[in-house]
Design a protein around this motif. Structure first.
Motif, PDB file in Angstrom:
ATOM      1  N   THR A  57       3.006   3.007  -5.004  1.00  0.00           N
ATOM      2  CA  THR A  57       3.416   3.344  -3.639  1.00  0.00           C
ATOM      3  C   THR A  57       4.076   4.711  -3.671  1.00  0.00           C
ATOM      4  OG1 THR A  57       3.766   1.027  -3.053  1.00  0.00           O
ATOM      5  CG2 THR A  57       4.838   2.670  -1.662  1.00  0.00           C
ATOM      6  N   LEU A  58       3.567   5.625  -2.869  1.00  0.00           N
ATOM      7  CA  LEU A  58       4.128   6.978  -2.741  1.00  0.00           C
ATOM      8  C   LEU A  58       4.700   7.102  -1.335  1.00  0.00           C
ATOM      9  CD1 LEU A  58       1.117   8.977  -4.210  1.00  0.00           C
ATOM     10  CD2 LEU A  58       3.218   8.341  -5.406  1.00  0.00           C
ATOM     11  N   ASP A  90      -4.148  12.084   1.011  1.00  0.00           N
ATOM     12  CA  ASP A  90      -5.016  12.072  -0.164  1.00  0.00           C
ATOM     13  C   ASP A  90      -4.636  13.157  -1.169  1.00  0.00           C
ATOM     14  OD1 ASP A  90      -5.930  13.948   1.726  1.00  0.00           O
ATOM     15  OD2 ASP A  90      -7.986  13.847   1.006  1.00  0.00           O
ATOM     16  N   ASN A  91      -4.163  14.303  -0.676  1.00  0.00           N
ATOM     17  CA  ASN A  91      -3.736  15.363  -1.590  1.00  0.00           C
ATOM     18  C   ASN A  91      -2.402  15.043  -2.257  1.00  0.00           C
ATOM     19  OD1 ASN A  91      -6.019  16.928  -1.174  1.00  0.00           O
ATOM     20  ND2 ASN A  91      -5.140  17.920   0.610  1.00  0.00           N
ATOM     21  N   LEU A  92      -1.497  14.368  -1.517  1.00  0.00           N
ATOM     22  CA  LEU A  92      -0.250  13.890  -2.124  1.00  0.00           C
ATOM     23  C   LEU A  92      -0.564  12.935  -3.269  1.00  0.00           C
ATOM     24  CD1 LEU A  92       1.986  13.070   0.968  1.00  0.00           C
ATOM     25  CD2 LEU A  92       2.626  14.557  -0.918  1.00  0.00           C
ATOM     26  N   ALA A  93      -1.474  11.997  -3.001  1.00  0.00           N
ATOM     27  CA  ALA A  93      -1.835  11.001  -4.008  1.00  0.00           C
ATOM     28  C   ALA A  93      -2.497  11.650  -5.213  1.00  0.00           C
ATOM     29  CB  ALA A  93      -2.757   9.949  -3.396  1.00  0.00           C
ATOM     30  N   LYS A  94      -3.406  12.580  -4.987  1.00  0.00           N
ATOM     31  CA  LYS A  94      -4.110  13.219  -6.107  1.00  0.00           C
ATOM     32  C   LYS A  94      -3.144  13.922  -7.043  1.00  0.00           C
ATOM     33  CE  LYS A  94      -7.862  16.266  -7.461  1.00  0.00           C
ATOM     34  NZ  LYS A  94      -8.006  15.547  -8.700  1.00  0.00           N
ATOM     35  N   LEU A 114      -3.020   1.337  -3.908  1.00  0.00           N
ATOM     36  CA  LEU A 114      -2.335   2.592  -3.616  1.00  0.00           C
ATOM     37  C   LEU A 114      -1.904   2.618  -2.154  1.00  0.00           C
ATOM     38  CD1 LEU A 114      -1.508   5.525  -4.377  1.00  0.00           C
ATOM     39  CD2 LEU A 114      -3.834   6.204  -3.774  1.00  0.00           C
ATOM     40  N   THR A 115      -0.618   2.898  -1.932  1.00  0.00           N
ATOM     41  CA  THR A 115      -0.084   3.065  -0.587  1.00  0.00           C
ATOM     42  C   THR A 115       0.582   4.430  -0.532  1.00  0.00           C
ATOM     43  OG1 THR A 115       0.336   0.697  -0.409  1.00  0.00           O
ATOM     44  CG2 THR A 115       1.491   2.126   1.145  1.00  0.00           C
ATOM     45  N   VAL A 116       0.236   5.220   0.486  1.00  0.00           N
ATOM     46  CA  VAL A 116       0.844   6.544   0.682  1.00  0.00           C
ATOM     47  C   VAL A 116       1.395   6.583   2.097  1.00  0.00           C
ATOM     48  CG1 VAL A 116       0.507   9.037   0.612  1.00  0.00           C
ATOM     49  CG2 VAL A 116      -0.890   7.560  -0.852  1.00  0.00           C
ATOM     50  N   ARG A 117       2.690   6.920   2.211  1.00  0.00           N
ATOM     51  CA  ARG A 117       3.353   6.963   3.517  1.00  0.00           C
ATOM     52  C   ARG A 117       4.109   8.279   3.662  1.00  0.00           C
ATOM     53  NH1 ARG A 117       6.824   1.623   3.145  1.00  0.00           N
ATOM     54  NH2 ARG A 117       7.473   2.768   1.341  1.00  0.00           N
ATOM     55  N   LYS A 118       4.234   8.737   4.906  1.00  0.00           N
ATOM     56  CA  LYS A 118       5.004   9.955   5.184  1.00  0.00           C
ATOM     57  C   LYS A 118       6.032   9.668   6.281  1.00  0.00           C
ATOM     58  CE  LYS A 118       1.573  12.770   6.228  1.00  0.00           C
ATOM     59  NZ  LYS A 118       0.731  13.955   6.473  1.00  0.00           N
ATOM     60  N   PHE A 119       7.242  10.181   6.061  1.00  0.00           N
ATOM     61  CA  PHE A 119       8.325  10.060   7.026  1.00  0.00           C
ATOM     62  C   PHE A 119       9.039  11.408   7.121  1.00  0.00           C
ATOM     63  CE2 PHE A 119       7.824   5.805   5.229  1.00  0.00           C
ATOM     64  CZ  PHE A 119       7.743   5.027   6.370  1.00  0.00           C
ATOM     65  N   TRP A 120       9.834  11.576   8.162  1.00  0.00           N
ATOM     66  CA  TRP A 120      10.687  12.759   8.304  1.00  0.00           C
ATOM     67  C   TRP A 120      12.049  12.457   7.688  1.00  0.00           C
ATOM     68  CZ3 TRP A 120       8.257  16.958   9.547  1.00  0.00           C
ATOM     69  CH2 TRP A 120       7.200  16.943  10.447  1.00  0.00           C
ATOM     70  N   SER A 121      12.725  13.493   7.195  1.00  0.00           N
ATOM     71  CA  SER A 121      14.057  13.304   6.628  1.00  0.00           C
ATOM     72  C   SER A 121      14.780  14.646   6.544  1.00  0.00           C
ATOM     73  CB  SER A 121      13.951  12.700   5.225  1.00  0.00           C
ATOM     74  OG  SER A 121      15.225  12.608   4.628  1.00  0.00           O
ATOM     75  N   VAL A 128       8.358   7.499  -5.793  1.00  0.00           N
ATOM     76  CA  VAL A 128       7.201   6.911  -6.459  1.00  0.00           C
ATOM     77  C   VAL A 128       7.599   5.546  -7.016  1.00  0.00           C
ATOM     78  CG1 VAL A 128       5.476   7.211  -8.278  1.00  0.00           C
ATOM     79  CG2 VAL A 128       6.415   9.223  -7.109  1.00  0.00           C
ATOM     80  N   GLU A 129       6.829   4.521  -6.677  1.00  0.00           N
ATOM     81  CA  GLU A 129       7.044   3.168  -7.198  1.00  0.00           C
ATOM     82  C   GLU A 129       5.776   2.733  -7.919  1.00  0.00           C
ATOM     83  OE1 GLU A 129       8.863   0.361  -4.350  1.00  0.00           O
ATOM     84  OE2 GLU A 129       8.939   2.107  -3.011  1.00  0.00           O
ATOM     85  N   ILE A 130       5.940   2.271  -9.158  1.00  0.00           N
ATOM     86  CA  ILE A 130       4.798   1.887  -9.985  1.00  0.00           C
ATOM     87  C   ILE A 130       5.061   0.509 -10.585  1.00  0.00           C
ATOM     88  CG2 ILE A 130       3.423   2.498 -12.019  1.00  0.00           C
ATOM     89  CD1 ILE A 130       4.492   5.411 -11.571  1.00  0.00           C
ATOM     90  N   SER A 131       4.046  -0.337 -10.545  1.00  0.00           N
ATOM     91  CA  SER A 131       4.165  -1.652 -11.180  1.00  0.00           C
ATOM     92  C   SER A 131       2.787  -2.121 -11.626  1.00  0.00           C
ATOM     93  CB  SER A 131       4.787  -2.666 -10.221  1.00  0.00           C
ATOM     94  OG  SER A 131       3.987  -2.814  -9.082  1.00  0.00           O
ATOM     95  N   PRO A 132       2.760  -3.016 -12.617  1.00  0.00           N
ATOM     96  CA  PRO A 132       1.465  -3.596 -12.999  1.00  0.00           C
ATOM     97  C   PRO A 132       0.902  -4.384 -11.814  1.00  0.00           C
ATOM     98  CG  PRO A 132       3.150  -4.105 -14.635  1.00  0.00           C
ATOM     99  CD  PRO A 132       3.850  -3.510 -13.453  1.00  0.00           C
ATOM    100  N   ALA A 133      -0.389  -4.339 -11.623  1.00  0.00           N
ATOM    101  CA  ALA A 133      -1.029  -5.023 -10.501  1.00  0.00           C
ATOM    102  C   ALA A 133      -1.545  -6.385 -10.952  1.00  0.00           C
ATOM    103  CB  ALA A 133      -2.146  -4.164  -9.934  1.00  0.00           C
ATOM    104  N   THR A 134      -0.711  -7.128 -11.636  1.00  0.00           N
ATOM    105  CA  THR A 134      -1.133  -8.443 -12.110  1.00  0.00           C
ATOM    106  C   THR A 134      -1.296  -9.398 -10.948  1.00  0.00           C
ATOM    107  OG1 THR A 134       1.175  -9.081 -12.427  1.00  0.00           O
ATOM    108  CG2 THR A 134       0.021  -8.178 -14.331  1.00  0.00           C
ATOM    109  N   GLY A 135      -2.214 -10.311 -11.090  1.00  0.00           N
ATOM    110  CA  GLY A 135      -2.418 -11.326 -10.072  1.00  0.00           C
ATOM    111  C   GLY A 135      -3.371 -10.936  -8.976  1.00  0.00           C
ATOM    112  N   ILE A 136      -3.725  -9.659  -8.871  1.00  0.00           N
ATOM    113  CA  ILE A 136      -4.622  -9.253  -7.787  1.00  0.00           C
ATOM    114  C   ILE A 136      -5.981  -9.920  -7.941  1.00  0.00           C
ATOM    115  CG2 ILE A 136      -5.898  -7.307  -6.815  1.00  0.00           C
ATOM    116  CD1 ILE A 136      -3.396  -5.644  -7.186  1.00  0.00           C
ATOM    117  N   THR A 137      -6.496  -9.961  -9.159  1.00  0.00           N
ATOM    118  CA  THR A 137      -7.803 -10.564  -9.389  1.00  0.00           C
ATOM    119  C   THR A 137      -7.779 -12.049  -9.048  1.00  0.00           C
ATOM    120  OG1 THR A 137      -8.218  -8.973 -11.127  1.00  0.00           O
ATOM    121  CG2 THR A 137      -9.615 -10.898 -11.096  1.00  0.00           C
ATOM    122  N   GLU A 138      -6.731 -12.743  -9.483  1.00  0.00           N
ATOM    123  CA  GLU A 138      -6.621 -14.165  -9.200  1.00  0.00           C
ATOM    124  C   GLU A 138      -6.514 -14.414  -7.698  1.00  0.00           C
ATOM    125  OE1 GLU A 138      -4.615 -12.572 -11.341  1.00  0.00           O
ATOM    126  OE2 GLU A 138      -5.259 -13.338 -13.279  1.00  0.00           O
TER     127      GLU A 138
END
Length: 148
Positions: A57-58, A90-94, A114-121, A128-138
């Motif tokens: 998640t970005l 898409d360019n942020l993600a790349k 993959l989730t990409v979001r934009k906000f004002w601040s 950046v949040e990263i985790s194993p994608a376990t369980g998606i297949t099941e």
């Protein structure tokens, strides 16, 4: 590694198209330094390479323009008005995914969610949040089995 998150301070940048000089292609210095910053912040946060599928998640927080009226600024901070300006998602993600090759995963082909979001601040940054994608297949298999 179960889950890791980190913040890259400063205005988020997207991947810039490769420039040409004659027959040579090259990545501009700003893009190269942003990739290095993303990788450095991941390492600082204790990133380790994940072998299997990965979920990312970005969240990009873009600086509110100084020209924004008080009313518009309030709407931006309340997430009523969301950014529809560059950089593109898409360019942020790349840029982020390429920067983390060899740091958080072997290759960004491992990113299956993959989730990409934009906000004002008032504090521009990329979270950046990263985790194993376990369980998606099941879960996908179970969802298919439940269909009539």
């Amino acid at each position: 590694m179960s889950r890791i998150w980190f913040t890259v301070p400063g205005e988020p940048r997207g991947w810039a198209r490769a420039r040409t000089q004659g027959a040579r292609f090259f990545t501009d210095n700003k893009t190269r330094s942003e990739k290095q910053a993303v990788a450095a912040w991941a390492i600082e946060a204790g990133a380790r390479i994940i072998d299997g599928p990965v979920s990312v998640t970005l969240t990009a927080y873009l600086r509110i323009p100084k020209s924004a009226s008080k009313k518009l600024r309030a709407a931006m901070l309340a997430n009523i008005q969301r950014p529809t300006k560059k950089p593109d998602n898409d360019n942020l993600a790349k840029l982020a995914l390429d920067a983390l090759n060899g740091v958080c995963w072997h290759d960004d082909v491992q990113v299956v969610d993959l989730t990409v979001r934009k906000f004002w601040s008032d504090e521009p940054r990329l979270v950046v949040e990263i985790s194993p994608a376990t369980g998606i297949t099941e879960q996908a298999v179970e969802a298919c089995e439940l269909r009539p």
